[in-house]
Write a protein that holds these residues in place. Sequence first.
Motif, PDB file in Angstrom:
ATOM      1  N   PHE A   1      -0.576  -8.296  14.140  1.00  0.00           N
ATOM      2  CA  PHE A   1       0.233  -7.124  13.785  1.00  0.00           C
ATOM      3  C   PHE A   1       0.384  -6.280  15.049  1.00  0.00           C
ATOM      4  CE2 PHE A   1       1.297  -3.033  11.859  1.00  0.00           C
ATOM      5  CZ  PHE A   1       2.162  -3.417  10.850  1.00  0.00           C
ATOM      6  N   PRO A   2       1.584  -5.777  15.346  1.00  0.00           N
ATOM      7  CA  PRO A   2       1.829  -5.164  16.660  1.00  0.00           C
ATOM      8  C   PRO A   2       0.932  -3.989  17.020  1.00  0.00           C
ATOM      9  CG  PRO A   2       3.904  -5.703  15.609  1.00  0.00           C
ATOM     10  CD  PRO A   2       2.834  -5.936  14.576  1.00  0.00           C
ATOM     11  N   THR A   3       0.535  -3.160  16.048  1.00  0.00           N
ATOM     12  CA  THR A   3      -0.368  -2.051  16.363  1.00  0.00           C
ATOM     13  C   THR A   3      -1.795  -2.343  15.911  1.00  0.00           C
ATOM     14  OG1 THR A   3       0.131  -0.940  14.264  1.00  0.00           O
ATOM     15  CG2 THR A   3       1.471  -0.330  16.182  1.00  0.00           C
ATOM     16  N   GLY A   4      -2.059  -3.565  15.493  1.00  0.00           N
ATOM     17  CA  GLY A   4      -3.357  -3.910  14.930  1.00  0.00           C
ATOM     18  C   GLY A   4      -4.421  -4.151  15.983  1.00  0.00           C
ATOM     19  N   THR A   5      -5.610  -4.393  15.505  1.00  0.00           N
ATOM     20  CA  THR A   5      -6.747  -4.612  16.399  1.00  0.00           C
ATOM     21  C   THR A   5      -6.538  -5.830  17.290  1.00  0.00           C
ATOM     22  OG1 THR A   5      -7.837  -5.799  14.598  1.00  0.00           O
ATOM     23  CG2 THR A   5      -8.420  -3.495  14.892  1.00  0.00           C
TER      24      THR A   5
ATOM     25  N   LEU B   1       0.839  -1.205   0.000  1.00  0.00           N
ATOM     26  CA  LEU B   1       0.000   0.000   0.000  1.00  0.00           C
ATOM     27  C   LEU B   1       0.870   1.249   0.000  1.00  0.00           C
ATOM     28  CD1 LEU B   1      -2.934   1.060   0.162  1.00  0.00           C
ATOM     29  CD2 LEU B   1      -2.722   0.998   2.652  1.00  0.00           C
ATOM     30  N   LEU B   2       1.929   1.246   0.791  1.00  0.00           N
ATOM     31  CA  LEU B   2       2.780   2.427   0.897  1.00  0.00           C
ATOM     32  C   LEU B   2       3.611   2.663  -0.356  1.00  0.00           C
ATOM     33  CD1 LEU B   2       4.022   2.376   4.607  1.00  0.00           C
ATOM     34  CD2 LEU B   2       1.969   3.396   3.619  1.00  0.00           C
ATOM     35  N   CYS B   3       3.977   1.602  -1.067  1.00  0.00           N
ATOM     36  CA  CYS B   3       4.789   1.796  -2.276  1.00  0.00           C
ATOM     37  C   CYS B   3       3.926   2.017  -3.514  1.00  0.00           C
ATOM     38  CB  CYS B   3       5.731   0.613  -2.485  1.00  0.00           C
ATOM     39  SG  CYS B   3       4.955  -0.870  -3.164  1.00  0.00           S
ATOM     40  N   GLY B   4       2.600   1.927  -3.379  1.00  0.00           N
ATOM     41  CA  GLY B   4       1.707   2.185  -4.501  1.00  0.00           C
ATOM     42  C   GLY B   4       1.341   0.967  -5.319  1.00  0.00           C
ATOM     43  N   GLU B   5       1.852  -0.204  -4.944  1.00  0.00           N
ATOM     44  CA  GLU B   5       1.463  -1.424  -5.656  1.00  0.00           C
ATOM     45  C   GLU B   5      -0.016  -1.721  -5.434  1.00  0.00           C
ATOM     46  OE1 GLU B   5       2.728  -6.145  -5.781  1.00  0.00           O
ATOM     47  OE2 GLU B   5       4.191  -4.659  -5.122  1.00  0.00           O
ATOM     48  N   LEU B   6      -0.508  -1.375  -4.258  1.00  0.00           N
ATOM     49  CA  LEU B   6      -1.939  -1.416  -3.959  1.00  0.00           C
ATOM     50  C   LEU B   6      -2.445   0.021  -3.881  1.00  0.00           C
ATOM     51  CD1 LEU B   6      -2.064  -4.106  -1.116  1.00  0.00           C
ATOM     52  CD2 LEU B   6      -2.712  -4.411  -3.528  1.00  0.00           C
ATOM     53  N   ASP B   7      -3.622   0.256  -4.450  1.00  0.00           N
ATOM     54  CA  ASP B   7      -4.228   1.585  -4.368  1.00  0.00           C
ATOM     55  C   ASP B   7      -4.998   1.772  -3.069  1.00  0.00           C
ATOM     56  OD1 ASP B   7      -3.619   2.706  -7.083  1.00  0.00           O
ATOM     57  OD2 ASP B   7      -4.684   0.885  -7.690  1.00  0.00           O
ATOM     58  N   ALA B   8      -5.643   0.718  -2.615  1.00  0.00           N
ATOM     59  CA  ALA B   8      -6.451   0.749  -1.405  1.00  0.00           C
ATOM     60  C   ALA B   8      -6.458  -0.657  -0.830  1.00  0.00           C
ATOM     61  CB  ALA B   8      -7.874   1.214  -1.695  1.00  0.00           C
ATOM     62  N   ALA B   9      -6.847  -0.789   0.432  1.00  0.00           N
ATOM     63  CA  ALA B   9      -6.784  -2.107   1.043  1.00  0.00           C
ATOM     64  C   ALA B   9      -7.667  -2.198   2.274  1.00  0.00           C
ATOM     65  CB  ALA B   9      -5.349  -2.462   1.416  1.00  0.00           C
ATOM     66  N   GLN B  10      -8.118  -3.401   2.524  1.00  0.00           N
ATOM     67  CA  GLN B  10      -8.620  -3.759   3.844  1.00  0.00           C
ATOM     68  C   GLN B  10      -7.461  -3.578   4.814  1.00  0.00           C
ATOM     69  OE1 GLN B  10      -8.966  -7.957   4.256  1.00  0.00           O
ATOM     70  NE2 GLN B  10     -10.385  -7.886   5.981  1.00  0.00           N
ATOM     71  N   ALA B  11      -7.699  -2.907   5.922  1.00  0.00           N
ATOM     72  CA  ALA B  11      -6.617  -2.670   6.875  1.00  0.00           C
ATOM     73  C   ALA B  11      -7.139  -2.785   8.290  1.00  0.00           C
ATOM     74  CB  ALA B  11      -5.994  -1.284   6.656  1.00  0.00           C
ATOM     75  N   LEU B  12      -6.248  -3.110   9.194  1.00  0.00           N
ATOM     76  CA  LEU B  12      -6.567  -3.097  10.611  1.00  0.00           C
ATOM     77  C   LEU B  12      -6.652  -1.648  11.087  1.00  0.00           C
ATOM     78  CD1 LEU B  12      -3.874  -5.730  11.530  1.00  0.00           C
ATOM     79  CD2 LEU B  12      -6.335  -6.147  11.723  1.00  0.00           C
ATOM     80  N   TYR B  13      -7.656  -1.341  11.875  1.00  0.00           N
ATOM     81  CA  TYR B  13      -7.834   0.042  12.334  1.00  0.00           C
ATOM     82  C   TYR B  13      -6.545   0.579  12.964  1.00  0.00           C
ATOM     83  CZ  TYR B  13     -11.715   3.353  12.790  1.00  0.00           C
ATOM     84  OH  TYR B  13     -12.592   4.391  12.610  1.00  0.00           O
ATOM     85  N   GLY B  14      -6.019  -0.160  13.934  1.00  0.00           N
ATOM     86  CA  GLY B  14      -4.827   0.301  14.615  1.00  0.00           C
ATOM     87  C   GLY B  14      -3.595   0.324  13.731  1.00  0.00           C
ATOM     88  N   GLN B  15      -3.572  -0.538  12.723  1.00  0.00           N
ATOM     89  CA  GLN B  15      -2.450  -0.551  11.783  1.00  0.00           C
ATOM     90  C   GLN B  15      -2.325   0.787  11.068  1.00  0.00           C
ATOM     91  OE1 GLN B  15      -3.048  -3.106   8.340  1.00  0.00           O
ATOM     92  NE2 GLN B  15      -0.856  -3.536   8.193  1.00  0.00           N
ATOM     93  N   VAL B  16      -3.440   1.339  10.625  1.00  0.00           N
ATOM     94  CA  VAL B  16      -3.422   2.624   9.929  1.00  0.00           C
ATOM     95  C   VAL B  16      -2.877   3.721  10.843  1.00  0.00           C
ATOM     96  CG1 VAL B  16      -4.848   4.390   8.827  1.00  0.00           C
ATOM     97  CG2 VAL B  16      -5.320   1.967   8.406  1.00  0.00           C
ATOM     98  N   TYR B  17      -3.304   3.724  12.095  1.00  0.00           N
ATOM     99  CA  TYR B  17      -2.826   4.747  13.023  1.00  0.00           C
ATOM    100  C   TYR B  17      -1.365   4.531  13.393  1.00  0.00           C
ATOM    101  CZ  TYR B  17      -7.074   7.379  13.545  1.00  0.00           C
ATOM    102  OH  TYR B  17      -8.132   8.217  13.287  1.00  0.00           O
TER     103      TYR B  17
END
Length: 404
Positions: free
Chosen positions: A147-151, A71-87
């Motif tokens: 994931f360490p910061t994930g839900t 997602l960060l390198c642009g290979e994905l445009d959008a994604a299902q993500a863990l709430y805490g992962q985004v933060y």
Amino acid sequence: MTDSQNTTRADNLAWVAGSDAPEKCMLNLGFMPLTDSASLIVAATQGFAQPYGLTLNLQRQSSWASLRDKLLCGELDAAQALYGQVYGIELGIGGPSAEMAILMGLCQNGQAINLSEPLKRVGVTSSEALGRHVRHDGARLTFAQTFPTGTHAMWLNYWLAAQGIHPLRDVDTVVVPPSQMVAHLKAARIDGFCAGGPWGALAVEQGQGFTLATSQMIWPDHPEKVLGVTREFVERYPNTARALTMAVLEASRFIDGSLENRRSTAQLISGSDYVDVPLSAVEPRFLGHYQDGLGNAWEDRHPLRFHGDGQVNMPYLSDGIWFMTQFRRWGLLRDDPDYLAVAQRVQRLDIYRQAAEALGIEVPPLMRSATLIDGRTWDGSDPAGYARSFPIHALAGNARAIAL
């Protein structure tokens, strides 16, 4: 599809014309093999994206870390993500840092904490027994989260602490991709895990463990997965972001629209291209029917939800703020951030409001309240005080390194 839904689609074809047309029409959409990826799968495969001028290319990911990186390198445009992962990404906690955006919530509820069959055999089949086993018997157990910061890390930490077990001192934790949880349990590399479906149900079905708690027992109707993008994506393609949000909103509304829709969705997502497990591991909990592997069965009052008349999809400011309070609580943040300001940056309420109002979906207040398993009420009003209020925390510790 009902006549009213068809009419709504026809009315909203205006969004794909002229100045409202998507700037980017073909999107790579990342998802994990989980039952709560359903709205993205339905949006991409059942005709919900095309009326908005979009083609969604689903790309299954092997881990949350891999999804983040793509997602960060642009290979994905959008994604299902863990709430805490985004933060965690937004705040630069222990890994790549980037400005992020949440377009909408994808689901509430539906995660599980499972323990192993060996623990079941020695009678550790309740939270009280687990507490005795850890604190008094001196057992050093290993729990997995995704994931360490994930839900799942936050649900596991919160639940353990509510039982009087310090999640950073009394047990060990490791990161395991959700689809590998049952194999790790079977190989005795872990004693328990917190993950999304269908992996808790599959562990029960295969006789590898039992469900001791569900995430909705911790926080009824809690925030879970979100539709995540980078802030650069929203700023560069605002019409596309709105169109994508509308397509996924319609798919979410469809899933929750009837029991028949839920059954057909469970059948779809269980297939080899998506979650790739037997339907028997997906459908019961997808419909709210629970068996815990201890002989108990129930109809859950707070099952996995995808729409709930928009209550599920609203990117509440208070939901985002809560995850930051837990980062602070467990030492992932050394200081209190400007909780409200960060949430206002990440939660793209402007995009969500435009999409929801165009579809006739009510937009609820920006804050909501709930009482969690330990009896504490969260309403977003005093996040710094809330983070400090817990008897079990690690506020004085240094932020732990995360390298994924």
